[in-house]
Design a protein around this motif. Sequence first.
Motif, mmCIF file in Angstrom:
data_model
loop_
_atom_site.group_PDB
_atom_site.id
_atom_site.type_symbol
_atom_site.label_atom_id
_atom_site.label_comp_id
_atom_site.label_asym_id
_atom_site.label_seq_id
_atom_site.Cartn_x
_atom_site.Cartn_y
_atom_site.Cartn_z
ATOM 1 N N UNK A 1 0.832 -1.207 0.000
ATOM 2 C CA UNK A 1 0.000 0.000 0.000
ATOM 3 C C UNK A 1 0.866 1.256 0.000
ATOM 4 N N UNK A 2 1.914 1.257 0.818
ATOM 5 C CA UNK A 2 2.790 2.423 0.920
ATOM 6 C C UNK A 2 3.508 2.703 -0.393
ATOM 7 N N UNK A 3 3.882 1.657 -1.100
ATOM 8 C CA UNK A 3 4.515 1.841 -2.410
ATOM 9 C C UNK A 3 3.507 2.383 -3.415
ATOM 10 N N UNK A 4 2.286 1.863 -3.375
ATOM 11 C CA UNK A 4 1.251 2.332 -4.308
ATOM 12 C C UNK A 4 0.923 3.800 -4.063
ATOM 13 N N UNK A 5 1.051 4.246 -2.819
ATOM 14 C CA UNK A 5 0.772 5.639 -2.475
ATOM 15 C C UNK A 5 2.008 6.528 -2.627
ATOM 16 N N UNK A 6 3.114 5.951 -3.127
ATOM 17 C CA UNK A 6 4.365 6.681 -3.365
ATOM 18 C C UNK A 6 4.943 7.280 -2.092
ATOM 19 N N UNK A 7 4.726 6.609 -0.955
ATOM 20 C CA UNK A 7 5.314 7.053 0.303
ATOM 21 C C UNK A 7 6.667 6.382 0.527
ATOM 22 N N UNK A 8 6.782 5.125 0.097
ATOM 23 C CA UNK A 8 8.071 4.433 0.157
ATOM 24 C C UNK A 8 8.428 3.922 -1.230
ATOM 25 N N UNK A 9 9.685 3.615 -1.410
ATOM 26 C CA UNK A 9 10.166 3.022 -2.653
ATOM 27 C C UNK A 9 11.138 1.907 -2.307
ATOM 28 N N UNK A 10 11.337 1.000 -3.231
ATOM 29 C CA UNK A 10 12.229 -0.125 -3.010
ATOM 30 C C UNK A 10 13.362 -0.055 -4.016
ATOM 31 N N UNK A 11 14.571 -0.114 -3.523
ATOM 32 C CA UNK A 11 15.747 -0.010 -4.388
ATOM 33 C C UNK A 11 16.662 -1.195 -4.136
ATOM 34 N N UNK A 12 17.496 -1.511 -5.124
ATOM 35 C CA UNK A 12 18.415 -2.638 -4.993
ATOM 36 C C UNK A 12 19.577 -2.268 -4.077
ATOM 37 N N UNK A 13 19.700 -3.030 -2.987
ATOM 38 C CA UNK A 13 20.833 -2.905 -2.082
ATOM 39 C C UNK A 13 20.902 -4.196 -1.266
ATOM 40 N N UNK B 1 17.890 -8.575 -1.253
ATOM 41 C CA UNK B 1 18.679 -7.778 -2.202
ATOM 42 C C UNK B 1 18.072 -6.405 -2.452
ATOM 43 N N UNK B 2 16.920 -6.109 -1.836
ATOM 44 C CA UNK B 2 16.301 -4.785 -1.991
ATOM 45 C C UNK B 2 15.989 -4.208 -0.622
ATOM 46 N N UNK B 3 16.034 -2.890 -0.544
ATOM 47 C CA UNK B 3 15.792 -2.194 0.718
ATOM 48 C C UNK B 3 14.696 -1.151 0.513
ATOM 49 N N UNK B 4 13.916 -0.902 1.559
ATOM 50 C CA UNK B 4 12.846 0.087 1.512
ATOM 51 C C UNK B 4 13.362 1.431 2.024
ATOM 52 N N UNK B 5 13.091 2.490 1.280
ATOM 53 C CA UNK B 5 13.438 3.845 1.706
ATOM 54 C C UNK B 5 12.206 4.729 1.543
#
Length: 405
Positions: A54-66, A75-79
């Motif tokens: 839900x948070x990703x769909x609302x553009x509050x968090x994003x997931x990047x490769x780390x 292999x991915x982290x939430x920021x």
Amino acid sequence: MKIEGVDDLGQPRNRRETRASILSVIWRQNGAYRTDISKFIDISEASVSRIVADLKAEAIVQEVHRSAPYRGGPSTILTLSNQKHVAAIEVSNNRMHVGIASLQGKLLYSERVPLKDGADQIRIDEAIKTAIQMLADGTQRGNWLIEQIAVTIPGFNLDRPRNPIIDLDPNLLRTQLAARFPGIPVQIENSILARAIAHRLRSAEDAARDRYLYVFAGHGVAGAMIDGSSDAGDVTACELGHMVVDRKGPLCRCGHHGCAEAYASTVAIAPLMKVEEQTLLEMGDSWAQELGLPARVSGALHDRLTLLGIAIGNTLNVTRARRIRVGGWPAAMGAAGEDAIRNGLDMSLLGGASAIDLKFVQSELGREPESALALATFDFLRQGGKSVHQQDQTDAWAEEAIGTE
């Protein structure tokens, strides 16, 4: 033992509270893996993943490769996202700063409004109007949607009808902001709370999960008690700067004589070094090296820190906290400065300073409006990150409990 889906008092978390806890972990850790979030707030990874979706769909968090720093880890982290924005006005005696930043902390816009030290209410009101106009103009030029506004004011207290430091009407300020930013939540707080929250964000102090006292000595002197044991990270202001340490001492801006602030603020110490206070503030962490301190001046500064230590010791006499973190100009004084504060602690703290964990942290001078923007982000996240710009969002998610799975 802690049960999944409950808060620190053993009560079930609803979805808003769980969102807030997840967002707090991501913010305080400057990015977090799902597995670590699950362990930190004691809910299943499946629950974390559903809310994160839900948070990703609302553009509050994003997931990047780390990749995680351990074998076989994710292999991915939430920021936090750069697509949501907060705004702030940081007030002090001789200036106001306005700013806009992303949730991730990227500063997008900043301006300063001059304000004469000791200005009357008319001039303060004019500066506030200018600051609000700058904020509105900056928002329009950048085409940014603001989710939360924070205003920080030295000495602010809801229980006090008039501020003895800044002659500013908070109700009028709130009305003016509501007129220019309709529907946007506004949080007005004491400046030290914002500085304490910003410090906690930049550090790992909450890892110890207990209470500690954060003290800042800059244009003003104040402290805040931070409770690392709660998910929300409760912060309570304590005006130790206006604790009288010498009733025959110099006049403080609060109207009393001999306050710790009258000795240990940058207003008080700048004349010792024969520099303007603003010059001192702009030097930041390097002021001691840039100015060079003759033995006479160093001795006088150490005496001032001893008086600050007395105020800190008196504060600790009424709390369990045994960790102290000091920011502001004392951070440049090194081990000798810490010893001076310990001398004051020994004079006033029951049992002395032997059991106290005292450390200087970054001075944090000249970083306005960073702390006020941190407060705006903190307030948005602790409400679960509910966007005022998503009209189709309802309050149903706020009531749904997150239970054990």
